[in-house]
Design a protein around this motif. Structure first.
Motif, PDB file in Angstrom:
ATOM      1  N   MET A  16       4.904  -0.890   8.049  1.00  0.00           N
ATOM      2  CA  MET A  16       5.919   0.000   8.619  1.00  0.00           C
ATOM      3  C   MET A  16       5.563   1.437   8.267  1.00  0.00           C
ATOM      4  N   ILE A  17       5.653   2.321   9.246  1.00  0.00           N
ATOM      5  CA  ILE A  17       5.500   3.753   9.010  1.00  0.00           C
ATOM      6  C   ILE A  17       6.643   4.463   9.719  1.00  0.00           C
ATOM      7  N   SER A  18       7.412   5.235   8.942  1.00  0.00           N
ATOM      8  CA  SER A  18       8.567   5.959   9.486  1.00  0.00           C
ATOM      9  C   SER A  18       9.546   5.022  10.182  1.00  0.00           C
TER      10      SER A  18
ATOM     11  N   ALA B 169       0.828  -1.205   0.000  1.00  0.00           N
ATOM     12  CA  ALA B 169       0.000   0.000   0.000  1.00  0.00           C
ATOM     13  C   ALA B 169       0.865   1.259   0.000  1.00  0.00           C
ATOM     14  N   ILE B 170       0.468   2.226  -0.826  1.00  0.00           N
ATOM     15  CA  ILE B 170       1.115   3.538  -0.831  1.00  0.00           C
ATOM     16  C   ILE B 170       0.599   4.307   0.382  1.00  0.00           C
ATOM     17  N   VAL B 171       1.485   4.546   1.338  1.00  0.00           N
ATOM     18  CA  VAL B 171       1.095   5.145   2.609  1.00  0.00           C
ATOM     19  C   VAL B 171       1.895   6.418   2.843  1.00  0.00           C
ATOM     20  N   GLU B 172       1.254   7.409   3.399  1.00  0.00           N
ATOM     21  CA  GLU B 172       1.917   8.661   3.735  1.00  0.00           C
ATOM     22  C   GLU B 172       2.698   8.482   5.028  1.00  0.00           C
ATOM     23  N   SER B 173       4.024   8.623   4.925  1.00  0.00           N
ATOM     24  CA  SER B 173       4.901   8.489   6.073  1.00  0.00           C
ATOM     25  C   SER B 173       5.532   9.845   6.379  1.00  0.00           C
ATOM     26  N   MET B 174       6.300   9.922   7.455  1.00  0.00           N
ATOM     27  CA  MET B 174       6.885  11.190   7.872  1.00  0.00           C
ATOM     28  C   MET B 174       8.366  11.019   8.181  1.00  0.00           C
TER      29      MET B 174
ATOM     30  N   GLY C  26       3.126  -1.553   3.476  1.00  0.00           N
ATOM     31  CA  GLY C  26       2.512  -2.702   4.126  1.00  0.00           C
ATOM     32  C   GLY C  26       1.213  -3.115   3.472  1.00  0.00           C
ATOM     33  N   ARG C  27       0.381  -3.753   4.256  1.00  0.00           N
ATOM     34  CA  ARG C  27      -0.911  -4.268   3.794  1.00  0.00           C
ATOM     35  C   ARG C  27      -2.034  -3.486   4.461  1.00  0.00           C
ATOM     36  N   ASN C  28      -3.014  -3.110   3.657  1.00  0.00           N
ATOM     37  CA  ASN C  28      -4.153  -2.348   4.168  1.00  0.00           C
ATOM     38  C   ASN C  28      -5.432  -3.089   3.803  1.00  0.00           C
ATOM     39  N   LEU C  29      -6.140  -3.599   4.809  1.00  0.00           N
ATOM     40  CA  LEU C  29      -7.393  -4.318   4.595  1.00  0.00           C
ATOM     41  C   LEU C  29      -8.536  -3.428   5.072  1.00  0.00           C
ATOM     42  N   THR C  30      -9.399  -3.051   4.134  1.00  0.00           N
ATOM     43  CA  THR C  30     -10.499  -2.143   4.454  1.00  0.00           C
ATOM     44  C   THR C  30     -11.831  -2.833   4.174  1.00  0.00           C
ATOM     45  N   SER C  31     -12.729  -2.804   5.145  1.00  0.00           N
ATOM     46  CA  SER C  31     -14.081  -3.344   4.988  1.00  0.00           C
ATOM     47  C   SER C  31     -15.079  -2.213   5.173  1.00  0.00           C
ATOM     48  N   TYR C  32     -16.137  -2.230   4.381  1.00  0.00           N
ATOM     49  CA  TYR C  32     -17.124  -1.160   4.514  1.00  0.00           C
ATOM     50  C   TYR C  32     -18.538  -1.689   4.281  1.00  0.00           C
ATOM     51  N   LEU C  33     -19.480  -1.014   4.898  1.00  0.00           N
ATOM     52  CA  LEU C  33     -20.900  -1.298   4.729  1.00  0.00           C
ATOM     53  C   LEU C  33     -21.604   0.018   4.435  1.00  0.00           C
ATOM     54  N   ASN C  34     -22.251   0.099   3.271  1.00  0.00           N
ATOM     55  CA  ASN C  34     -22.946   1.323   2.867  1.00  0.00           C
ATOM     56  C   ASN C  34     -24.440   1.055   2.779  1.00  0.00           C
ATOM     57  N   LEU C  35     -25.230   1.922   3.425  1.00  0.00           N
ATOM     58  CA  LEU C  35     -26.690   1.834   3.398  1.00  0.00           C
ATOM     59  C   LEU C  35     -27.242   3.098   2.769  1.00  0.00           C
TER      60      LEU C  35
ATOM     61  N   LYS D  41       0.642  -2.033  13.777  1.00  0.00           N
ATOM     62  CA  LYS D  41      -0.640  -2.641  13.454  1.00  0.00           C
ATOM     63  C   LYS D  41      -1.711  -1.696  13.972  1.00  0.00           C
ATOM     64  N   ARG D  42      -2.440  -1.129  13.061  1.00  0.00           N
ATOM     65  CA  ARG D  42      -3.395  -0.086  13.442  1.00  0.00           C
ATOM     66  C   ARG D  42      -4.780  -0.422  12.924  1.00  0.00           C
ATOM     67  N   LYS D  43      -5.759  -0.386  13.827  1.00  0.00           N
ATOM     68  CA  LYS D  43      -7.142  -0.648  13.465  1.00  0.00           C
ATOM     69  C   LYS D  43      -7.978   0.574  13.846  1.00  0.00           C
ATOM     70  N   SER D  44      -8.938   0.889  12.975  1.00  0.00           N
ATOM     71  CA  SER D  44      -9.746   2.075  13.227  1.00  0.00           C
ATOM     72  C   SER D  44     -11.109   1.916  12.563  1.00  0.00           C
ATOM     73  N   PHE D  45     -12.091   2.645  13.085  1.00  0.00           N
ATOM     74  CA  PHE D  45     -13.442   2.619  12.527  1.00  0.00           C
ATOM     75  C   PHE D  45     -13.885   4.042  12.220  1.00  0.00           C
ATOM     76  N   LEU D  46     -14.499   4.220  11.059  1.00  0.00           N
ATOM     77  CA  LEU D  46     -15.010   5.527  10.633  1.00  0.00           C
ATOM     78  C   LEU D  46     -16.482   5.398  10.276  1.00  0.00           C
ATOM     79  N   LEU D  47     -17.272   6.347  10.746  1.00  0.00           N
ATOM     80  CA  LEU D  47     -18.688   6.419  10.390  1.00  0.00           C
ATOM     81  C   LEU D  47     -18.942   7.709   9.631  1.00  0.00           C
ATOM     82  N   GLN D  48     -19.465   7.580   8.417  1.00  0.00           N
ATOM     83  CA  GLN D  48     -19.887   8.729   7.616  1.00  0.00           C
ATOM     84  C   GLN D  48     -21.402   8.654   7.449  1.00  0.00           C
ATOM     85  N   ALA D  49     -22.073   9.787   7.605  1.00  0.00           N
ATOM     86  CA  ALA D  49     -23.526   9.798   7.457  1.00  0.00           C
ATOM     87  C   ALA D  49     -23.964  11.122   6.841  1.00  0.00           C
TER      88      ALA D  49
END
Length: 802
Positions: free
Chosen positions: A671-673, A614-619, A636-645, A678-686
């Motif tokens: 790897m970053i910098s 994955a092309i990732v923005e590093s510093m 690294g590897r970026n696995l993204t899952s999404y559910l759109n209603l 290993k980073r996990k996060s959740f985003l909600l857009q509405a």
């Protein structure tokens, strides 16, 4: 997650077959037996007259409904200037059905006595795409393309104002199906200078066929411009005045003339956008156990002026051949003044050094493109050959002056004044040729094939100078000349078929890429030569017209844009810059989507996108000089899952709304910098869009958006929300209207972020000129009867131009 998808796929494939679905065809003629092109045919349930499908007749007055399930139906035909008419009811079992000709009588009533009801919903759901309709909306009037695109379902901006789809970067942006050939900073400028009054809709496309370019790791955002389809001479004029902290305004004129087999079209738009932005940046940098604090306050004043235009001709040279030639151009001038003060010391409140910086730049950006499209219908069985030739040229010239001065806490100079300047001409030339061939194999299957070749050259020549002893001298550490060349040869094969309630579209695209990035200044040259296959498949099961389920797979690529590959430091200010990486590789992704459409209104999409390298923005950071930079790397590897209603709701006869909710789960491992993470996060857009029809001539709109806090790369982004309101008044002549709109009513949509990662400790807050009141006047002139359709083509290389 993969086991979950395999389980869904297995259950999906073992659903039993039911009755076969068939095709319904017919014709619409006038009372004197002449074909009526572009009439609308509606397929309805015979017992309830509920509209199930709608299509537009072709130039021979023919229409066709596909995948019609068993039942009793009727067809109604309508066209402006004619009275509507219906067919007799008919029954569908297992065979294709052909209706008798539906004849429409001319409506002799005066135009002002005829009221045509009907309006597209704000958000439409179609297989593989969600469509945001903004034509005639006060929220689009006076705004630019970037403002409008942000409102589309699942679309957002990252911390650098780059477009994201379903929370992911790597979005392909097209206009009328044609690639913009830009990304990053120049795509942002282009969208900001595109007049929103000329936009009809924004399509968010998550599925892909082999015919489509493989570029774009997530999907495609297609901006559909308004097309004047009227017979004779006609046009539209728009004038907008807006005010926030600063004035802004734009105007546009679209003209069209159609007679017999010839159509001439053209448009011109001018915009003058003034805005400002304030940045507050706090940074902590450690050096040998000691902390140094940087407290920066910056004010950026921006003034952008743009002229954009397009014109062309569509000529039907025979009953089977149509030739279209069009030219597009834009000339953009941007002025930007940046004044900042940075307090440097042992804490954010105790400082002993002050850095006073100012920069002023002027950028000229010219974009030209020409396209020739020829569509030839080989026979009446559906065989068709389309040829496209495309040429594009970009010329950019940016001149920047820098002034930096250090003081002590008493504002006494402690270092000599630094005066610097830079000039950066950029030239990009793109040549593209492609052809597409369609070949029906039977009534229910079709084969598509084609090829494409593109040739790109980007020449970026930067000269950086310092003022020393009243003369300008070359700074060899920052001067850079970078030339990038890229050739892509592609071919594809697509197969479409349907068996009963099942339909399948599968294909493969092969792309052979040759690239050469050469830094003449630094003697760094990176050549690449590789071939990749991009398979895709989409399997659809239609239980009936109310329940449609589809499962899709596609492989995609995101190539670095030309700026990201340039081994050069793009300075934002004295202590902050962006660094190019000539060794940056493309990233490849595999995406699975499961889509369910209910009652042709409600839509649910579940997707998983697996990106490797994955092309990732590093510093990076220099603790001695106090410098911080951003660089992109394959980390690294970026696995993204999404559910759109997507949930449309009719509250009252005068009140309808559309609600779109997207939940996104990020899982990054890499790897970053230089630090394993290993980073996990959740985003909600509405978003919730409300339309109110207060009277026949007065409508109102309200749009609410919310973005939850989430972690992206090395950044922790705070949550935000905003609200927009607008109203439209249509006058009695039905030709003129007045639209009033206010964006970000409570000024709550600013994006703030924090970085507390490894040795990096910073906080960025900003205040933008977002709350803007706009008043737009629109007038339509000429003949307003009859319709026509212009064709456009698609290409991919402009998307990454810098």
């Amino acid at each position: 997650m993969k086991k979950y998808f395999y389980f869904l796929l297995l259950n999906f494939l073992i659903v039993s077959f039911a009755h076969a679905q068939v095709k319904v065809t017919g014709k619409v003629h006038s009372a004197d037996h002449l074909p009526l092109p572009l009439a609308t045919a509606y397929l309805m349930k015979a017992n309830s007259a509920v509209v199930l499908k709608a299509v537009v007749t072709n130039e021979s007055g023919e229409y066709q409904f596909t995948d019609v399930g068993p039942g009793n139906y009727l067809v109604e035909a309508k066209m402006v200037g004619y009275t509507s008419n219906r067919s007799n009811s008919f029954a569908i079992d297992k065979s294709d059905y052909s209706l008798a000709v539906i004849e429409l009588n001319a409506d002799n009533r005066k135009l002002e006595e005829v009221t045509v009801e009907g309006k597209r919903p704000t958000v439409e759901s179609k297989p593989g795409k969600l469509i945001l309709n903004v034509e005639n909306s006060p929220l689009a009037a006076g705004n630019n393309a970037l403002d409008i695109v942000q409102r589309a379902p699942g679309v957002s901006l990252d911390n650098n104002n780059n477009l994201q789809l379903m929370g992911q970067s790597g979005v392909a942006v097209t206009i009328d199906g044609r690639q913009t050939y830009m990304s990053g900073e120049q795509l942002l400028s282009f969208l900001k200078s595109t007049d929103g009054n000329q936009i009809k809709s924004v399509e968010v496309i998550t599925t892909r066929s082999a015919k489509d370019d493989a570029e774009g790791a997530v999907g495609t955002i297609n901006i559909v411009l308004k097309k004047n389809r009227m017979e004779g001479f006609n046009g539209t004029f728009n004038l907008t005045a807006g005010s926030g902290e600063k004035f802004r305004g734009n105007s546009s004129l679209s003209l069209n003339y159609k007679k017999n087999n010839t159509t001439l079209f053209g448009s011109y738009a001018y915009s003058d956008e003034k805005s400002y932005r304030k940045l507050y940046i706090d940074r902590v940098i450690q050096n040998e156990g000691k902390k140094k604090y940087f407290n920066q306050k910056s004010t950026l004043d921006e003034d952008e002026r743009n002229h954009s235009y397009r014109f062309g001709v569509e000529q039907k040279t025979s009953s089977r051949n149509t030739l279209t030639l069009q030219f597009n151009g834009s000339n953009n001038t941007e002025y930007n003044d940046n004044d900042s003060r940075t307090n440097i010391g042992t804490s954010l409140s105790a400082y002993d050094t002050i850095l006073s910086s100012s920069s002023s730049f002027k950028e000229l950006f010219d974009r030209y493109s020409a396209n020739l499209n020829n569509e030839f219908k080989i026979d009446s069985n559906g065989r068709k050959l389309t040829v496209d030739l495309d040429w594009s040229k970009f010329r950019s010239s940016k001149r920047v002056t820098y002034r930096n001065e250090y003081f002590d806490a008493g504002m006494n100079p402690v270092a000599p004044l630094e005066n610097e300047r830079s000039g950066m001409p950029i030239g990009i030339d793109i040549y593209v040729a492609k052809f597409d061939y369609e070949h029906p194999l039977s009534k229910k299957s079709k084969l598509e094939m084609g090829a494409k070749y593109s040739n790109v050259k980007s020449d970026n020549d930067l000269l950086f100078e310092k003022l020393q002893k009243d003369s300008w001298t070359n700074d060899t550490t920052r001067t850079n000349h970078f030339v990038y060349k890229e050739q892509i040869a592609a071919g594809y094969l697509d197969y479409n078929t349907s068996i009963g309630k099942w339909s399948l579209k599968a294909g493969v695209r092969g792309e052979y890429t040759m690239s050469d990035g050469n830094s003449l200044t630094k003697s760094k040259r990176v050549k690449r030569d590789y071939f990749q296959l991009f398979p895709n498949a989409n399997l659809t099961y239609s239980l009936n017209e109310h329940h449609i389920l589809s499962l899709g797979y596609t492989r995609k690529v995101t190539r670095p844009n030309y700026r990201q590959l340039n081994p050069f430091d793009y300075y934002i200010d004295k202590l902050t810059f962006e660094r190019g990486n000539p060794y940056l590789n493309p990233q490849f992704s595999n995406e699975f989507t499961l889509n369910y459409t209910l009652l042709q209104r409600y839509n649910v999409t579940l997707g998983v996108n697996d990106v490797k390298d994955a092309i990732v923005e590093s510093m990076g950071q220099d603790s001695v000089r106090g410098e911080t930079w951003v660089v992109r790397e394959n980390l690294g590897r970026n696995l993204t899952s999404y559910l759109n209603l997507n949930i449309p709701v009719t509250v009252l006869k005068i009140w309808s709304m559309n609600n779109n909710i997207t939940g996104i789960y990020f899982d990054f491992d890499g790897m970053i910098s230089g630090i394993p993470i290993k980073r996990k996060s959740f985003l909600l857009q509405a978003s919730s869009m409300h339309n109110l029809k207060l009277s026949k001539s007065l409508t109102a709109n309200v749009n609410l958006r919310y973005f939850s806090p989430f972690k992206y790369s090395v950044y922790d982004l705070e949550g935000r929300w905003d609200m927009e309101v607008g109203a439209t008044k249509t006058f009695k002549d039905q030709r003129s209207s007045l639209k009033l709109a206010v964006s970000d009513l409570f000024n709550t949509g600013n994006q703030n972020l924090v970085t507390t990662f490894g040795q990096f400790d910073s906080q960025i807050r900003q205040r933008q000129d977002r709350r803007v009141v706009r008043l737009t006047y629109s007038y339509k002139f000429g003949n307003l009867k009859n319709n026509y359709r212009k064709k456009d083509t698609s290409n991919e290389e402009k998307e990454r131009a810098q």
